[in-house]
Design an enzyme around this catalytic site. Structure first.
Site, PDB file in Angstrom:
ATOM      1  N   THR A   1       0.909  -1.389  -0.022  1.00  0.00           N
ATOM      2  CA  THR A   1       0.009  -0.045   0.129  1.00  0.00           C
ATOM      3  C   THR A   1       0.994   1.292   0.038  1.00  0.00           C
ATOM      4  O   THR A   1       1.294   1.629  -1.105  1.00  0.00           O
ATOM      5  CB  THR A   1      -0.822  -0.073   1.362  1.00  0.00           C
TER       6      THR A   1
ATOM      7  N   LYS B   1       3.956  -6.829   3.691  1.00  0.00           N
ATOM      8  CA  LYS B   1       3.759  -5.619   3.385  1.00  0.00           C
ATOM      9  C   LYS B   1       3.369  -4.887   4.788  1.00  0.00           C
ATOM     10  O   LYS B   1       2.703  -5.402   5.565  1.00  0.00           O
ATOM     11  CB  LYS B   1       2.821  -5.289   2.394  1.00  0.00           C
TER      12      LYS B   1
ATOM     13  N   THR C   1      -1.296  -3.060  10.184  1.00  0.00           N
ATOM     14  CA  THR C   1      -1.678  -3.119   8.811  1.00  0.00           C
ATOM     15  C   THR C   1      -0.848  -4.022   8.007  1.00  0.00           C
ATOM     16  O   THR C   1       0.052  -3.711   7.162  1.00  0.00           O
ATOM     17  CB  THR C   1      -1.679  -1.869   7.933  1.00  0.00           C
TER      18      THR C   1
ATOM     19  N   GLU D   1       6.061   4.296   7.246  1.00  0.00           N
ATOM     20  CA  GLU D   1       5.401   5.265   6.704  1.00  0.00           C
ATOM     21  C   GLU D   1       6.288   6.640   7.020  1.00  0.00           C
ATOM     22  O   GLU D   1       6.350   6.984   8.020  1.00  0.00           O
ATOM     23  CB  GLU D   1       4.101   5.658   7.076  1.00  0.00           C
TER      24      GLU D   1
ATOM     25  N   ASN E   1      -0.404  10.418   6.026  1.00  0.00           N
ATOM     26  CA  ASN E   1      -1.674  10.111   6.911  1.00  0.00           C
ATOM     27  C   ASN E   1      -2.617  11.044   7.095  1.00  0.00           C
ATOM     28  O   ASN E   1      -3.817  10.729   7.417  1.00  0.00           O
ATOM     29  CB  ASN E   1      -1.248   9.603   8.244  1.00  0.00           C
TER      30      ASN E   1
ATOM     31  N   THR F   1      -7.673  10.471   0.235  1.00  0.00           N
ATOM     32  CA  THR F   1      -7.998  11.198  -0.867  1.00  0.00           C
ATOM     33  C   THR F   1      -7.292  10.966  -2.038  1.00  0.00           C
ATOM     34  O   THR F   1      -6.166  10.194  -1.803  1.00  0.00           O
ATOM     35  CB  THR F   1      -7.864  12.721  -0.385  1.00  0.00           C
TER      36      THR F   1
END
Lengths: 414, 414
Positions: free
Chosen positions: B163, B189, B200, B287, B409, B414
């Site tokens: 992702t 992942k 996640t 991230e 984040n 969007t």
């Protein structure tokens, strides 16, 4: 003051007003600059608060196993439920500083006691700032010599304890009872390392009501459970957090408030009200924050679950970043509820962002995304989760997570 | 591969190499683009993995109480300890999607089963991405029709489950034993919503060794406890995390490995080694992360405490931001240890940043601040805390917290 500043209760009324720790009768405060760390020349960093009368006193301390020297000393001094003064500094936490740190904390208590003609045991010491630095005692001695507590010094006290806070947090409450009137005052500092069970947080509360020490301690615990312990900024807690309340009875001769006293419920409500106001203000001014987030949980199976869910949602980095970006990514709220440890059944949950229902009956609900985005651009964001499992409710406060938080905290000691 | 890629053990040796889920014999994989969300035209988002032979299979699932439809279905399918294929998608978590979500997950299993001539019960379904969206089943049907699993498809599989990951995580291990050789492969992942007890996170592990289902489950639990469960990115966990291992025995006829089997220890070590490699790579690619943080705890009172401390330090936002800013603000490490819940005594702690001792004997230690700052600018930062209380050790992995995490984040949907 916000819209909920006035509360009527059987037997009296509580009204918040702009004020602080010197609003109640018989309290003096002041602050000075000791240049404890390299900060703007007008940054106050040494603060003194004292009562003209002896006080009942109670405090709550960090649950962190690593405890600063000032906190260890203050725990000893408060063991008997009495205190009459506070000396506090910002810029240096006096934590992880060993024997020398403890000696420095003792000297701070002694210096304040000499200045105020008290015994060192009557003085509470509080320090906040960088961990692992020693206090510059020479500068503290000079600054303290030039410091003169007054009736007007409450706001300076609130300013001097600030670290990365951008505004002082200070409030007072007037409590009208059948038997007369008394006042409560309070101030707090927070900003980072903020989490339930005390964080890099200091709060000082005063009242001119007469209150029994045991009852004062229990009232403070209850008030903190609904306010400071329901607030999270970044999940870290510090070695120096404390919430202190001092009651000097200067409002007039009266039977001290204790369990079963006709004024007990009102005093508890007033103390909780002041603490909740300060907790909201701390959350609103979290490091780098642009928004206050209020999380209301209803219909949880029990109170423990309600608190768990409210705090997990308020503390989730993904919820915090979504609120920052005005992104109605409500799945992150359900997810946080799911890992909170509480009983959760998706089928019975209803979730609202700024009053708009986005999830119900186990399914995403259609909503006007543009409108919700716009609503999320507010400085206060309310997330409400109805869990449909029982009667318990809880409210938690947090703030959004912004790039500014990262900037502030990636170079704090520099 | 890193320096610890080779391990010698009594009875055999383990060697990591560039490879993945199709490195072991008898596994095929492939991926396609179903355009599940608006992403670059070359982003694969539908992946298929299958074994030519029946497999023992075991999986660990998220501890989140909110569980996605794909996960619920996979739990059912894996109840008997067998599976032969995985269909996975990124872009949509198929979570909080009610009955329709479950029907979609069932259709995914059915479509994969038809394509591979299996029963739907032999297919594991995994979904990751935005919560609260429905899967675009029409696009998944078309994409799956065009997907052809091959021996070379392991890396495409690893890419398709990504992702916000910036690089695929894939590795293989060759295990030489007295009785022959077998292979393990794995991919994972992660990126955000990553925390101990599954996040996640998806990880798929394959081996051509023959392994008994019960032993496979227990081995996976142990391997995950030392790897995926010691990794944290942001403290959030998702409704869809799973780690799956499939063992098809294609390496050759052999007594299946089980408890007491002469190859049991070696198999456990190899599985843990592969999982640890993937966990480190997940943490490194958290991230917005610019650095991998490895936290080594030694001398804890017991193993539970060692793990608590390591994870609290790796998870502290204040430690993460300090590492990002190359700020040797070591007080934050002690503070995190202090609130971890573990027994901590400052007087017996020794703390090292990149090998430099900064705290010992209850006191700050003098160190060359400029040199430590420079050392912290590395892409891998090691924090070591010797607790001086007992024999237990643990290692946790995390990453720094950067402005980029906030940017990613604050606008994910969007």
């Amino acid at each position: 003051m916000n819209e909920s500043s006035d509360v009527g209760l059987p037997g009296g009324a509580i009204s918040l007003f702009d004020g602080g720790v010197t609003s109640p009768l018989g309290f003096l405060a002041g602050a000075a600059r000791a240049a404890i760390r390299d900060s703007p020349a007008d940054k106050l960093d040494l603060a003194l608060l004292c009562s003209l009368e002896p006080c009942s006193a109670a405090a709550l301390f960090t649950t962190n196993r690593v405890r600063g020297a000032s906190l260890l000393l203050s725990q000893r001094h408060l063991a008997g439920g009495r205190a009459r003064a506070v000396i506090a500094n910002s810029g240096c936490a006096n934590a992880s500083t060993g024997e020398r740190g403890l000696a420095d904390a003792e000297e701070m208590a002694r210096l304040a006691a000499e200045k105020l003609s008290l015994t060192p045991q009557e003085v509470v010491v509080a320090s906040t700032g960088v961990i692992g630095w020693f206090l510059p005692m020479d500068r503290i001695r000079s600054a303290l010599a030039a410091l003169h507590p007054t009736r007007e010094g409450g706001l300076d006290f609130a300013r001097a304890i600030m670290t990365t806070d951008t505004v002082p947090k200070s409030v007072a409450a007037s409590v009208s009872t059948n038997g007369g009137r008394y006042l409560l005052g309070g101030c707090a500092k927070g900003s980072g390392m903020i989490h339930p069970q005390m964080a890099t947080m200091l709060a000082f509360l005063t009242t001119d009501a007469a209150v029994q020490p045991d009852f004062l301690r229990e009232s403070l615990r209850r008030a903190a459970d609904e306010s400071f312990n329901m607030m999270t900024i970044d999940g870290d807690t510090s070695p120096d957090d404390m919430v202190l309340v001092m009651a000097n009875g200067a409002a007039g001769p009266a039977e001290p408030i204790g369990a079963g006293h006709p004024g007990a419920v009102l005093f508890q409500a007033a103390l909780t009200h002041v603490c909740t106001h300060l907790a909201r203000e701390l959350a609103r001014d979290g490091e780098g924050a642009s928004k206050l987030i209020e999380v209301r949980v209803e219909g949880a199976a029990d109170e423990t679950d309600a608190r768990r869910v409210a705090r997990a949602v308020a503390g989730s980095l993904l919820v915090k970043t979504a609120v920052y970006g005005c992104d109605p990514n409500w799945g992150r709220v359900l997810t946080a509820a799911g890992y909170s440890g509480a009983q959760v059944r998706e089928e019975t949950c209803r979730l609202y962002l700024q009053g708009v229902r986005v999830f119900a009956d186990g399914l995403p609900q259609p909503f006007d995304e543009a409108a919700v985005r716009e609503a999320l651009a507010s400085h206060e964001v309310t997330i409400k989760l109805e869990m449909g499992l029982g009667p318990a409710t809880a409210t938690a406060w947090g703030c959004d997570l912004t790039e500014e938080y990262v900037r502030i905290n990636s170079s704090y000691t520099t």
